[in-house]
Write a protein that holds these residues in place. Structure first.
Motif, PDB file in Angstrom:
ATOM      1  N   GLU A  98       0.850  -1.183   0.000  1.00 10.30           N
ATOM      2  CA  GLU A  98       0.000   0.000   0.000  1.00 10.30           C
ATOM      3  C   GLU A  98       0.891   1.240   0.000  1.00 10.30           C
ATOM      4  O   GLU A  98       1.900   1.309   0.709  1.00 10.30           O
TER       5      GLU A  98
ATOM      6  N   GLY B  64      -9.181   5.850  -2.856  1.00  8.71           N
ATOM      7  CA  GLY B  64      -8.636   4.806  -3.706  1.00  8.71           C
ATOM      8  C   GLY B  64      -9.408   3.515  -3.573  1.00  8.71           C
ATOM      9  O   GLY B  64     -10.434   3.431  -2.902  1.00  8.71           O
TER      10      GLY B  64
ATOM     11  N   SER C 286      -5.607   3.838   0.783  1.00 10.33           N
ATOM     12  CA  SER C 286      -5.458   5.284   0.691  1.00 10.33           C
ATOM     13  C   SER C 286      -4.646   5.614  -0.559  1.00 10.33           C
ATOM     14  O   SER C 286      -4.316   4.733  -1.344  1.00 10.33           O
ATOM     15  N   SER C 287      -4.303   6.898  -0.707  1.00  7.68           N
ATOM     16  CA  SER C 287      -3.420   7.335  -1.779  1.00  7.68           C
ATOM     17  C   SER C 287      -2.387   8.295  -1.203  1.00  7.68           C
ATOM     18  O   SER C 287      -2.584   8.870  -0.131  1.00  7.68           O
TER      19      SER C 287
ATOM     20  N   ALA D 227      -4.443   6.579  -9.237  1.00  7.36           N
ATOM     21  CA  ALA D 227      -5.802   7.089  -9.406  1.00  7.36           C
ATOM     22  C   ALA D 227      -6.022   7.498 -10.860  1.00  7.36           C
ATOM     23  O   ALA D 227      -5.084   7.949 -11.538  1.00  7.36           O
TER      24      ALA D 227
ATOM     25  N   GLN E  67      -1.539   4.657  -5.366  1.00  6.19           N
ATOM     26  CA  GLN E  67      -2.359   3.896  -4.437  1.00  6.19           C
ATOM     27  C   GLN E  67      -1.686   2.602  -3.980  1.00  6.19           C
ATOM     28  O   GLN E  67      -1.796   2.213  -2.825  1.00  6.19           O
ATOM     29  N   LYS E  68      -0.985   1.927  -4.886  1.00  6.16           N
ATOM     30  CA  LYS E  68      -0.402   0.624  -4.550  1.00  6.16           C
ATOM     31  C   LYS E  68       0.746   0.329  -5.507  1.00  6.16           C
ATOM     32  O   LYS E  68       0.759   0.796  -6.647  1.00  6.16           O
TER      33      LYS E  68
END
Length: 214
Positions: free
Chosen positions: A47, A69, A73-74, A112, A190-191
């Motif tokens: 993450e 996201g 989270s982002s 995103a 985001q990931k």
């Protein structure tokens, strides 16, 4: 030290018995530093907010946007609107990983589904390991036209609610430090998923990998 083990689990009930054989990969983490993500089944999933460090440049810093996201989270560069032409001048995030084999790995960035902020820019970033020259990529594919309902790349990003892009890296077995550099304004990470082979299709991507917390 690492290895593999297997065993059987037996379930009994409702007039029958079922035996399941399970295989487990294990890694000795005695001397592994905190916040090191461990490769499991050829994959390391991270993450974005779980960086070991966030380095600011030219007054631009990375901040977490909670609950923004597809999963946790982002993270985004602030103040917004600032871009960087070269990775060595850009703010970056660092992550620590441990891989189980030597070879070529794919790093998939989940971002995103933002549009570029000007016709002259994209959503570029760079990624590299252990201080080596980073690889630059653009989250927007060639021919991307944000807001054009006849543009397949834009429609796909809207339907999937994500941009994904892949870079390739050759790694030795063991611990590595990944740097992710933000180049174009508007980028929201985001990931990150590091994989030693093709990723099976899934909407959200792999769940976050185990990481050391000692």
């Amino acid at each position: 030290m690492q290895g593999n083990a297997s065993g059987e689990i037996t379930f009994s009930g409702a007039g029958g018995t079922v035996t399941v054989t399970a295989a487990v990969e294990w890694t000795d983490i005695t001397d592994v530093p905190p916040m090191t993500f461990i490769e499991t089944h050829h994959t390391v999933s991270i993450e974005a907010e779980h960086a070991i460090s966030r380095v600011s440049r030219a007054g631009v810093e990375w901040k977490t946007i909670e609950n923004y996201g597809r999963t946790l989270s982002s993270v985004k560069m602030f103040p917004a609107g600032v871009s960087f032409g070269q990775p060595e001048k850009a703010p970056y995030l660092e992550y620590r990983v441990l891989v189980r084999q030597e070879g070529e790995y794919s790093l998939t960035a989940y971002l995103a589904p933002t549009n570029h902020l000007s016709p002259a820019s994209g959503l570029k970033y760079a990624a590299g390991f252990d201080g080596q020259a980073p690889v630059t990529a653009d989250a927007l594919p060639p021919g991307y036209e944000g807001g054009n309902h006849d543009n397949e790349p834009w429609c796909r990003a809207v339907m999937d609610n994500i941009h994904t892009q892949v870079t390739s890296h050759v790694l030795a077995k063991g611990q590595h430090t990944l740097r992710f550099y933000g180049l174009d304004a508007g980028l929201l990470l985001q990931k990150l998923v590091l994989s030693a082979g093709p990723l099976p299709y899934s909407y959200l991507g792999p769940v976050e990998s185990y990481y050391t917390d000692k």
